[in-house]
Design a protein around this motif. Structure first.
Motif, mmCIF file in Angstrom:
data_model
loop_
_atom_site.group_PDB
_atom_site.id
_atom_site.type_symbol
_atom_site.label_atom_id
_atom_site.label_comp_id
_atom_site.label_asym_id
_atom_site.label_seq_id
_atom_site.Cartn_x
_atom_site.Cartn_y
_atom_site.Cartn_z
ATOM 1 N N ALA A 161 0.839 -1.206 0.000
ATOM 2 C CA ALA A 161 0.000 0.000 0.000
ATOM 3 C C ALA A 161 0.872 1.252 0.000
ATOM 4 O O ALA A 161 0.584 2.235 -0.707
ATOM 5 N N ALA A 162 1.950 1.233 0.786
ATOM 6 C CA ALA A 162 2.861 2.380 0.814
ATOM 7 C C ALA A 162 3.562 2.555 -0.530
ATOM 8 O O ALA A 162 3.680 3.675 -1.055
ATOM 9 N N LEU A 163 4.030 1.446 -1.099
ATOM 10 C CA LEU A 163 4.693 1.511 -2.399
ATOM 11 C C LEU A 163 3.735 2.005 -3.477
ATOM 12 O O LEU A 163 4.106 2.806 -4.345
ATOM 13 N N PHE A 164 2.500 1.544 -3.397
ATOM 14 C CA PHE A 164 1.484 1.972 -4.365
ATOM 15 C C PHE A 164 1.271 3.482 -4.302
ATOM 16 O O PHE A 164 1.165 4.154 -5.333
ATOM 17 N N LEU A 223 2.083 5.813 -7.420
ATOM 18 C CA LEU A 223 0.923 6.489 -7.998
ATOM 19 C C LEU A 223 1.206 7.972 -8.169
ATOM 20 O O LEU A 223 0.857 8.584 -9.189
ATOM 21 N N SER A 224 1.866 8.574 -7.168
ATOM 22 C CA SER A 224 2.196 9.987 -7.260
ATOM 23 C C SER A 224 3.109 10.260 -8.447
ATOM 24 O O SER A 224 2.931 11.240 -9.178
ATOM 25 N N THR A 225 4.058 9.374 -8.664
ATOM 26 C CA THR A 225 4.992 9.554 -9.773
ATOM 27 C C THR A 225 4.284 9.491 -11.115
ATOM 28 O O THR A 225 4.523 10.322 -12.007
ATOM 29 N N THR A 226 3.407 8.510 -11.284
ATOM 30 C CA THR A 226 2.747 8.344 -12.579
ATOM 31 C C THR A 226 1.677 9.412 -12.814
ATOM 32 O O THR A 226 1.445 9.804 -13.954
ATOM 33 N N MET A 276 3.172 -2.381 -8.744
ATOM 34 C CA MET A 276 3.790 -1.327 -9.539
ATOM 35 C C MET A 276 3.030 -1.130 -10.850
ATOM 36 O O MET A 276 2.805 -0.002 -11.286
ATOM 37 N N ALA A 277 2.623 -2.238 -11.474
ATOM 38 C CA ALA A 277 1.926 -2.140 -12.750
ATOM 39 C C ALA A 277 0.566 -1.468 -12.585
ATOM 40 O O ALA A 277 0.165 -0.635 -13.412
ATOM 41 N N VAL A 278 -0.157 -1.825 -11.513
ATOM 42 C CA VAL A 278 -1.469 -1.217 -11.285
ATOM 43 C C VAL A 278 -1.331 0.287 -11.030
ATOM 44 O O VAL A 278 -2.096 1.100 -11.569
ATOM 45 N N SER A 279 -0.328 0.662 -10.227
ATOM 46 C CA SER A 279 -0.135 2.088 -9.948
ATOM 47 C C SER A 279 0.286 2.832 -11.204
ATOM 48 O O SER A 279 -0.121 3.974 -11.438
ATOM 49 N N PRO A 281 -1.538 7.368 -14.576
ATOM 50 C CA PRO A 281 -1.720 8.283 -15.715
ATOM 51 C C PRO A 281 -3.183 8.612 -15.994
ATOM 52 O O PRO A 281 -3.516 9.752 -16.312
ATOM 53 N N ILE A 282 -4.057 7.617 -15.869
ATOM 54 C CA ILE A 282 -5.476 7.866 -16.118
ATOM 55 C C ILE A 282 -6.051 8.776 -15.041
ATOM 56 O O ILE A 282 -6.751 9.753 -15.330
ATOM 57 N N LEU A 283 -5.751 8.460 -13.768
ATOM 58 C CA LEU A 283 -6.240 9.282 -12.669
ATOM 59 C C LEU A 283 -5.693 10.701 -12.778
ATOM 60 O O LEU A 283 -6.425 11.682 -12.569
ATOM 61 N N GLY A 284 -4.405 10.817 -13.121
ATOM 62 C CA GLY A 284 -3.823 12.143 -13.279
ATOM 63 C C GLY A 284 -4.490 12.926 -14.388
ATOM 64 O O GLY A 284 -4.758 14.125 -14.245
ATOM 65 N N GLY A 285 -4.781 12.252 -15.497
ATOM 66 C CA GLY A 285 -5.458 12.924 -16.602
ATOM 67 C C GLY A 285 -6.850 13.384 -16.229
ATOM 68 O O GLY A 285 -7.266 14.506 -16.558
ATOM 69 N N VAL A 286 -7.583 12.519 -15.510
ATOM 70 C CA VAL A 286 -8.937 12.879 -15.088
ATOM 71 C C VAL A 286 -8.905 14.080 -14.150
ATOM 72 O O VAL A 286 -9.722 15.009 -14.267
#
Length: 543
Positions: free
Chosen positions: A30-33, A37-40, A156-159, A164-169
């Motif tokens: 969860a922490a790694l995610f 997630l912030s990076t992507t 890592m793959a899920v994040s 990118p999708i969440l960031g775009g939205v």
């Protein structure tokens, strides 16, 4: 609990069961995610962020580079701390630092303040990068670790696909790009709660250890000077590649790195343990990881810009278009991890992954501003498969050669050099891209009779450009992008050669090894040949 896990439990009554390991990993993942997630999210939102803050292409690259540099510079320190202190408290501290950086970044109104916030975020990410891998390595045997590395690869793959999708939205919504940073705060709180509830580690603090702050400072300074050099050199920069300024930067950077080596050879607890770095498996894995870092971070950084700046897609659409990359990572990391655990063979996966990286970046180097998107998707899928097969499995190969007491230092150093390669890669590729965009833009402006002017890499505030100029700039970015991926392909050739030379040592089925086989132990000569699982010389970690 799986059959393999039961066998490990029978050999070592103190070993954790499969269920206990999964519970411990819940908070870690969860922490790694949260950090990934912030990076992507930032990768997708960055064209909008830099445009809003009136930044240049150089600033675009440095928003990524500063975080990677802070990540790389602090990863060995976190790894050394993991070998000395409570890993659970350390990983919680890393999350708190990361949250502080995220809040500052969300309120930033200038590029310099955003860069400061990214440095703080990078420090926290360095802790998560080192500690998650170190904790997994301290509770799971190398033979079983492939499965759990697959779980980490899946996270890592899920994040990387959701980010990118969440960031775009978020960017396309009324919330604006600042919430790309704020959204990580509640996720980090959840990760802290899960860590407190699920992570229970037997801790034993080493005595007599210390942190080599001088070595860490010299290393960071040397790397920073070289990054500044590559960022501002070239036709789009402030000085030429071959100039007096370049000579001064390169000389100072190499001198600082030489001083780092001198200090590390004499330090009681070196931040970069030379016996580990010079051991054949670790040395080759580090070379491969640097090249993989160049390719991986370069692809994730500049693909989003390609889709938005060159092709004119919205941030949300750009996020969707990067899904093939992370889908390839997800499939390859999970599948290879499961197969490694089942058969105990790892080298074939990292070598094949290196082949895929060379092929993928070679194909991606042919794209321009008019390439069919289905071709781009196919190319980045190949790259994703290559990254998924190499990244975590290189760490696994290194962890197989050291004792559990030194797994933090070993894992963090591989992660350090991978992130270091990423920082160098993003900086170099960004400089090459800026220079090539400047050339192509000048040619397009000359054809229309428009003075090109000087833009130091070009503005990314596309909304302020008139239509004819905008068309030229978009085409320039699209046509220039292929060149940077050609450079990444060359770097991945080096990674492929290094993986082919890796000693094909069988994976241990016990958590720890005999100190006589550990390259970190002074006065010992590690074996370079194959080791046999379950020999009497191997010992089990007593919790």
């Amino acid at each position: 609990m799986s059959t393999t896990a039961e066998a490990v439990k029978d050999r070592d009554p103190a070993a954790m069961s499969h269920r206990e390991i999964l519970e411990a990993m819940t908070g870690l993942l969860a922490a790694l995610f949260t950090a990934l997630l912030s990076t992507t999210i930032v990768a997708t939102a960055l064209p909008t962020i830099i445009g809003d803050l009136k930044g240049s292409q150089t600033a675009y690259a440095w928003v990524i580079t500063t975080a990677l540099l802070a990540n790389a510079a602090t990863t060995p320190i976190w790894g050394k701390l993991a070998d000395l202190f409570n890993k659970k408290l350390l990983v919680q501290s890393a999350i708190v630092i990361f949250v502080i950086g995220s809040v500052i970044a969300g309120f930033a109104h200038t590029v310099p303040l955003l860069l400061v916030a990214r440095v703080i975020q990078g420090v926290g990410m360095g802790g998560l990068t080192a500690l998650v891998v170190a904790i997994i390595g301290s509770i799971v045997s190398p033979r079983e670790r492939g499965r759990y590395s697959g779980y980490m690869g899946a996270t890592m793959a899920v994040s990387m696909s959701g980010g990118p999708i969440l960031g775009g939205v978020i960017v396309d919504s009324p919330l604006g790009w600042r919430w790309c940073f704020f959204v990580c705060v509640p996720l980090a709180v959840i990760a802290l709660f899960l860590l407190q509830r699920t992570l229970r580690l037997p801790t034993e603090r080493k005595t007599g250890g210390s942190i080599d702050w001088l070595g860490a400072t010299l290393l960071t300074a040397g790397v920073s000077v070289l990054l500044i050099w590559v960022s501002f050199a070239g036709k789009a920069g402030y000085y030429d590649w071959f100039s007096r300024e370049s000579a001064l930067y390169v000389g100072a950077g190499l001198l600082l790195l030489a001083a780092t080596v001198w200090v590390e050879r004499r330090a009681e607890s070196p931040i970069v343990p030379l016996p580990i770095v010079l051991e054949k498996t670790t040395g080759l894995a580090i070379i491969a990881s640097i090249a993989v870092g160049v390719g991986m971070f370069g692809a994730t950084t500049f693909l989003g810009q390609y889709f938005q700046t060159a092709r004119g897609y919205s941030p949300t659409a750009a996020g969707v278009l990067t899904i093939p990359l992370v889908a390839g990572m997800l499939i390859a990391s999970v599948t290879s991890g499961q197969l490694i655990t089942r058969f105990g063979k790892w080298k074939r996966f990292v070598v094949f992954g290196g082949v895929l990286l060379v092929i993928g970046f070679g194909l991606l180097s042919t794209i321009d501003h008019a390439t069919d998107l289905w071709l781009v998707g196919a190319y980045i899928t190949v790259i994703g498969l290559g990254v998924g097969m190499t990244m975590q499995n290189l760490v696994l190969a290194v962890q197989n050669t050291v004792s559990v007491q030194n797994i933090g230092a070993a894992s963090s150093n591989v992660a350090f050099f991978r992130t270091f390669g990423g920082a160098i890669g993003v900086s170099v590729l960004g400089s090459i891209l800026a220079g090539r965009v400047g050339e192509l833009s000048a040619e397009g402006f000359a054809a229309l009779g428009i003075p090109a002017g000087s833009s130091n890499g070009g503005t990314l505030d596309l909304k302020s450009l008139p239509a004819p100029v905008l068309e030229i700039v978009r085409a320039a970015y699209g046509d220039a992008t292929g060149r940077i991926f050609l450079v990444a392909a060359v770097a991945c050739v080096i990674a492929l050669i290094a993986t082919m030379l890796l000693p094909n040592k069988p994976l241990r089925t016990t958590i720890d090894i005999d100190p006589a086989l550990d390259p970190m132990q002074p006065g010992t000569t590690p074996r370079t040949g194959n080791t046999v699982d379950d020999t009497p010389r191997e010992r089990v970690l007593q919790h």
